[in-house]
Enzyme design. Sequence first.
Site, PDB file in Angstrom:
ATOM      1  CD  GLU A 217      17.825  38.596  -9.022  1.00 17.93           C
ATOM      2  OE1 GLU A 217      17.466  37.469  -8.642  1.00 17.93           O
ATOM      3  OE2 GLU A 217      17.292  39.635  -8.631  1.00 17.93           O
ATOM      4  CB  CYS A 251      18.012  30.470 -11.906  1.00 20.52           C
ATOM      5  SG  CYS A 251      16.542  31.479 -12.152  1.00 20.52           S
TER       6      CYS A 251
HETATM    7  P1  NAD Z   1      27.984  32.448 -15.269  1.00 20.27           P
HETATM    8  O1  NAD Z   1      28.121  32.969 -13.879  1.00 20.27           O
HETATM    9  O2  NAD Z   1      28.966  31.465 -15.752  1.00 20.27           O
HETATM   10  O3  NAD Z   1      27.967  33.647 -16.339  1.00 20.27           O
HETATM   11  C1  NAD Z   1      27.051  34.724 -16.252  1.00 20.27           C
HETATM   12  C2  NAD Z   1      27.656  35.958 -16.897  1.00 20.27           C
HETATM   13  O4  NAD Z   1      28.798  36.334 -16.149  1.00 20.27           O
HETATM   14  C3  NAD Z   1      28.113  35.780 -18.344  1.00 20.27           C
HETATM   15  O5  NAD Z   1      27.679  36.896 -19.108  1.00 20.27           O
HETATM   16  C4  NAD Z   1      29.626  35.783 -18.222  1.00 20.27           C
HETATM   17  O6  NAD Z   1      30.274  36.321 -19.350  1.00 20.27           O
HETATM   18  C5  NAD Z   1      29.833  36.689 -17.032  1.00 20.27           C
HETATM   19  N1  NAD Z   1      31.133  36.533 -16.354  1.00 20.27           N
HETATM   20  C6  NAD Z   1      32.015  35.517 -16.436  1.00 20.27           C
HETATM   21  N2  NAD Z   1      33.103  35.794 -15.677  1.00 20.27           N
HETATM   22  C7  NAD Z   1      32.899  37.013 -15.121  1.00 20.27           C
HETATM   23  C8  NAD Z   1      33.664  37.858 -14.257  1.00 20.27           C
HETATM   24  N3  NAD Z   1      34.856  37.485 -13.790  1.00 20.27           N
HETATM   25  N4  NAD Z   1      33.143  39.041 -13.895  1.00 20.27           N
HETATM   26  C9  NAD Z   1      31.933  39.430 -14.351  1.00 20.27           C
HETATM   27  N5  NAD Z   1      31.156  38.676 -15.146  1.00 20.27           N
HETATM   28  C10 NAD Z   1      31.631  37.472 -15.536  1.00 20.27           C
HETATM   29  O7  NAD Z   1      26.481  31.858 -15.317  1.00 20.27           O
HETATM   30  P2  NAD Z   1      25.809  31.088 -16.512  1.00 20.27           P
HETATM   31  O8  NAD Z   1      26.473  29.764 -16.646  1.00 20.27           O
HETATM   32  O9  NAD Z   1      25.682  31.961 -17.689  1.00 20.27           O
HETATM   33  O10 NAD Z   1      24.333  30.884 -15.939  1.00 20.27           O
HETATM   34  C11 NAD Z   1      23.996  29.810 -15.112  1.00 20.27           C
HETATM   35  C12 NAD Z   1      23.932  30.249 -13.668  1.00 20.27           C
HETATM   36  O11 NAD Z   1      23.107  31.407 -13.549  1.00 20.27           O
HETATM   37  C13 NAD Z   1      23.282  29.203 -12.775  1.00 20.27           C
HETATM   38  O12 NAD Z   1      23.982  29.155 -11.561  1.00 20.27           O
HETATM   39  C14 NAD Z   1      21.878  29.747 -12.554  1.00 20.27           C
HETATM   40  O13 NAD Z   1      21.263  29.295 -11.379  1.00 20.27           O
HETATM   41  C15 NAD Z   1      22.134  31.210 -12.527  1.00 20.27           C
HETATM   42  N6  NAD Z   1      20.931  31.956 -12.873  1.00 20.27           N
HETATM   43  C16 NAD Z   1      20.321  32.688 -11.905  1.00 20.27           C
HETATM   44  C17 NAD Z   1      19.143  33.348 -12.198  1.00 20.27           C
HETATM   45  C18 NAD Z   1      18.417  34.156 -11.161  1.00 20.27           C
HETATM   46  O14 NAD Z   1      17.521  34.905 -11.535  1.00 20.27           O
HETATM   47  N7  NAD Z   1      18.768  34.052  -9.908  1.00 20.27           N
HETATM   48  C19 NAD Z   1      18.612  33.288 -13.482  1.00 20.27           C
HETATM   49  C20 NAD Z   1      19.289  32.546 -14.448  1.00 20.27           C
HETATM   50  C21 NAD Z   1      20.455  31.881 -14.141  1.00 20.27           C
END
Ligand code: NAD
Length: 471
Positions: A217, A251
């Site tokens: 997502e 998002c």
């Molecule tokens: P992010 O990708 O920076 O982090 C998300 C999660 O990934 C965190 O828990 C983080 O610890 C983890 N993470 C970091 N490095 C990782 C790795 N190497 N392997 C596995 N996991 C790792 O995202 P964010 O800044 O927390 O959220 C914002 C983003 O999320 C935006 O791009 C937004 O559009 C998206 N988002 C999408 C949805 C959806 O339903 N499609 C919903 C909410 C947010």
Amino acid sequence: MTQAPPDIPMRALFDAQYQASRAQIDVSLVVRRDRLKRMRDLINTHGAALADAVQADFGVRSPQLTEVADFLVLRALLGDLEKHLTAWTKPQRVKTPLYLKPASAYIQRQPLGVVGVIGPWNYPLQLTLGPAATALAAGNRVMIKPSELTPHSSALLAKLLHEAYAADELCVVQGGADVAHEFASLPFDHLLFTGSTAVGRKVAAAAAANLTPTTLELGGKSPCVIDRSVDMADAALKIAHGKLLNAGQTCIAPDYVLLPRGMEAAFEQAFTAAVQRLFPSIAGNPDYTAILTERHLARLQSLVTDVASQGARVVALGQGGQPVKRQMAPTLVFDAPADSRLMAEEIFGPVLPVLAYDGMDDAVRYINERPRPLALYWFGTDHLACDRLLSRTVSGGVTVNDTLMHIAHENLPFGGVGESGWGAYHGEAGFLRFTQQKPVLVQSRFAMGDLFYPPYGTKFDRVMGLLKRWL
Ligand code: NAD
């Protein structure tokens, strides 16, 4: 019930869940309902404390926003799961084709086993508990890795979940990118990740090593297309609401607006009035969420200063007063160059570029030349024009004449496409995402399958001749 002390290593938690999932494959409705009930009880009992924790994470984030955007969505999801659980869990009979009769067939729905859930910071409760509830309903064990950027709510969530569930049912692992990478490398039966497209690529790569199927997502730039037939005041209000909910840190927030050339001034006026109505003041307004961290605020500010230096016109709204924490004014940007960072990166903040198009073909081309968006919004009364746009563009989801709302409809699968993600959840789509749909054919003792057995001869040729005519 065994508790999950925070110092149990992640791998040991996984192993415990894995063993439990293999020891109890047939998870009864009673057990599933009880797990869902504990989630509902947790929200009912500790909702206010959790909302306070989210508020502490953001600096400014109204508990009412958490009530509607996290808890209302979760309550609707839990209600839907509870309502349909019996029907969704039972074997699904399927018709059997004539040439296989009198055999019968059905699809047995079974839990996958252990599901991992990695969550983002923007809606830290909905986006961890929602997938977890769906996976529990489907009979799975669940491990959650919430965001390290919401330390208050992640810690409270872990504490409450560890009190409510045994570690081999549902547990939480906390930590930053290193822990997250290790988490994504566990051999889950399914891994659901919500976050950025950049990190989504890393998650997909880590999961691929274990052949772990993923639901991603992700984010992206969701366009809002305004048609000539629009009611501008109504559209601007709905766009302002969708864009400024959680200060754009959503998002599926509209990322940019595409409107017919010549309508820019009307939109600016209507959007300004809409902002005034929703947020009579920005600075110090407890309803207007702050940007999560100084780093995120600096990135947004640099997007705006960069595009201004490239000749774009920037209009900051709701000025005046002293911002509390990191409240950033809603900002319209006109004539942003296509190659600016503002038009290349997902904005994820209260900055709204407005681009003019010359005819629908122009708008369609602009959208289709870019990665497929997570959401697309269309505003107008010309239904033919709407149909034409929807049939010529591909996006994760669509709301017509509003923003965000398709996410709230449980009978619509929610997810992205291409760079905005893959796989969808919510409602039955979510239940099936975490379910093995095992096909079962039950042969009849009157079956005539031996007609196809060797040695092949004239009897075989006659049967095949008949079948060729039928099929
Ligand atoms: P992010 O990708 O920076 O982090 C998300 C999660 O990934 C965190 O828990 C983080 O610890 C983890 N993470 C970091 N490095 C990782 C790795 N190497 N392997 C596995 N996991 C790792 O995202 P964010 O800044 O927390 O959220 C914002 C983003 O999320 C935006 O791009 C937004 O559009 C998206 N988002 C999408 C949805 C959806 O339903 N499609 C919903 C909410 C947010």
